[in-house]
Design a protein around this motif. Sequence first.
Motif, PDB file in Angstrom:
ATOM      1  N   TRP A   9       0.822  -1.214   0.000  1.00  0.00           N
ATOM      2  CA  TRP A   9       0.000   0.000   0.000  1.00  0.00           C
ATOM      3  C   TRP A   9       0.857   1.265   0.000  1.00  0.00           C
ATOM      4  O   TRP A   9       0.545   2.227  -0.714  1.00  0.00           O
ATOM      5  CB  TRP A   9      -0.969  -0.008   1.172  1.00  0.00           C
ATOM      6  CG  TRP A   9      -1.966  -1.118   1.019  1.00  0.00           C
ATOM      7  CD1 TRP A   9      -2.075  -2.231   1.804  1.00  0.00           C
ATOM      8  CD2 TRP A   9      -2.943  -1.273  -0.011  1.00  0.00           C
ATOM      9  NE1 TRP A   9      -3.053  -3.056   1.321  1.00  0.00           N
ATOM     10  CE2 TRP A   9      -3.612  -2.492   0.207  1.00  0.00           C
ATOM     11  CE3 TRP A   9      -3.313  -0.494  -1.105  1.00  0.00           C
ATOM     12  CZ2 TRP A   9      -4.633  -2.940  -0.620  1.00  0.00           C
ATOM     13  CZ3 TRP A   9      -4.339  -0.951  -1.932  1.00  0.00           C
ATOM     14  CH2 TRP A   9      -4.984  -2.155  -1.686  1.00  0.00           C
ATOM     15  N   ALA A  10       1.917   1.275   0.772  1.00  0.00           N
ATOM     16  CA  ALA A  10       2.816   2.429   0.773  1.00  0.00           C
ATOM     17  C   ALA A  10       3.484   2.576  -0.598  1.00  0.00           C
ATOM     18  O   ALA A  10       3.611   3.688  -1.124  1.00  0.00           O
ATOM     19  CB  ALA A  10       3.866   2.282   1.862  1.00  0.00           C
ATOM     20  N   LEU A  12       2.316   1.461  -3.533  1.00  0.00           N
ATOM     21  CA  LEU A  12       1.304   1.872  -4.500  1.00  0.00           C
ATOM     22  C   LEU A  12       0.987   3.357  -4.377  1.00  0.00           C
ATOM     23  O   LEU A  12       0.955   4.084  -5.372  1.00  0.00           O
ATOM     24  CB  LEU A  12       0.022   1.049  -4.316  1.00  0.00           C
ATOM     25  CG  LEU A  12      -1.146   1.438  -5.231  1.00  0.00           C
ATOM     26  CD1 LEU A  12      -0.781   1.191  -6.696  1.00  0.00           C
ATOM     27  CD2 LEU A  12      -2.403   0.675  -4.858  1.00  0.00           C
ATOM     28  N   SER A  13       0.799   3.831  -3.151  1.00  0.00           N
ATOM     29  CA  SER A  13       0.473   5.251  -2.973  1.00  0.00           C
ATOM     30  C   SER A  13       1.640   6.138  -3.379  1.00  0.00           C
ATOM     31  O   SER A  13       1.439   7.183  -4.002  1.00  0.00           O
ATOM     32  CB  SER A  13       0.033   5.543  -1.532  1.00  0.00           C
ATOM     33  OG  SER A  13       1.054   5.214  -0.629  1.00  0.00           O
ATOM     34  N   GLY A  14       2.867   5.720  -3.073  1.00  0.00           N
ATOM     35  CA  GLY A  14       4.032   6.498  -3.505  1.00  0.00           C
ATOM     36  C   GLY A  14       4.137   6.543  -5.020  1.00  0.00           C
ATOM     37  O   GLY A  14       4.400   7.599  -5.600  1.00  0.00           O
ATOM     38  N   GLY A  15       3.913   5.419  -5.674  1.00  0.00           N
ATOM     39  CA  GLY A  15       3.951   5.369  -7.132  1.00  0.00           C
ATOM     40  C   GLY A  15       2.883   6.250  -7.760  1.00  0.00           C
ATOM     41  O   GLY A  15       3.136   6.956  -8.753  1.00  0.00           O
ATOM     42  N   VAL A  16       1.683   6.218  -7.193  1.00  0.00           N
ATOM     43  CA  VAL A  16       0.595   7.060  -7.709  1.00  0.00           C
ATOM     44  C   VAL A  16       0.961   8.539  -7.559  1.00  0.00           C
ATOM     45  O   VAL A  16       0.757   9.339  -8.484  1.00  0.00           O
ATOM     46  CB  VAL A  16      -0.736   6.739  -6.984  1.00  0.00           C
ATOM     47  CG1 VAL A  16      -1.788   7.794  -7.269  1.00  0.00           C
ATOM     48  CG2 VAL A  16      -1.241   5.361  -7.403  1.00  0.00           C
ATOM     49  N   LEU A  17       1.520   8.906  -6.417  1.00  0.00           N
ATOM     50  CA  LEU A  17       1.888  10.313  -6.202  1.00  0.00           C
ATOM     51  C   LEU A  17       3.012  10.755  -7.149  1.00  0.00           C
ATOM     52  O   LEU A  17       2.975  11.870  -7.674  1.00  0.00           O
ATOM     53  CB  LEU A  17       2.293  10.541  -4.742  1.00  0.00           C
ATOM     54  CG  LEU A  17       1.149  10.498  -3.733  1.00  0.00           C
ATOM     55  CD1 LEU A  17       1.689  10.533  -2.311  1.00  0.00           C
ATOM     56  CD2 LEU A  17       0.173  11.636  -3.977  1.00  0.00           C
ATOM     57  N   ILE A  18       3.992   9.894  -7.377  1.00  0.00           N
ATOM     58  CA  ILE A  18       5.070  10.224  -8.320  1.00  0.00           C
ATOM     59  C   ILE A  18       4.506  10.372  -9.721  1.00  0.00           C
ATOM     60  O   ILE A  18       4.820  11.330 -10.446  1.00  0.00           O
ATOM     61  CB  ILE A  18       6.190   9.169  -8.276  1.00  0.00           C
ATOM     62  CG1 ILE A  18       6.950   9.257  -6.958  1.00  0.00           C
ATOM     63  CG2 ILE A  18       7.145   9.336  -9.459  1.00  0.00           C
ATOM     64  CD1 ILE A  18       7.905   8.096  -6.705  1.00  0.00           C
TER      65      ILE A  18
END
Length: 144
Positions: A9-10, A12-18
């Motif tokens: 989850w961390a 995935l969320s980091g990838g989405v934000l990048i």
Amino acid sequence: MIETVFTPWASLSGGVLIGLAATLLMLTLGRIMGATGVLSGLVQPASRAEFAWRAALLAGMVTGPLLVWGLTGQMPAVEVPVSVPALIIGGLIVGLGVTYGSGCTSGHGVCGMARLSPRSIVATLTFMATTFATVFVVRHVIGG
């Protein structure tokens, strides 16, 4: 032995934000978000406008952990299992790679791959192959 903890989850969320940040930078300024290019342009900006957006982006990168702290009540855990000399040598090697590869993993791997750039595809495949080989040698040959 270094243990890698899988954090879906961390990650995935980091990838989405990048991806979102890279897309917004491309849509708003027509610029590619490669971290080393952003930093080098901040050191030697072509104009005040160039300096401003680069400084804002870098400030966002640096203050990200503060946002995590504000949302979760704790700073993200960062463990660096190597010595300071190893970090310096690694930084110099990465700097050479960025120079000869005409960009870094964020520029080629995120933005270049999304644009189907042949140069970025080759660069990303090279990054990945080198990473796999390095991890194998460190974990299974040297025993780190």
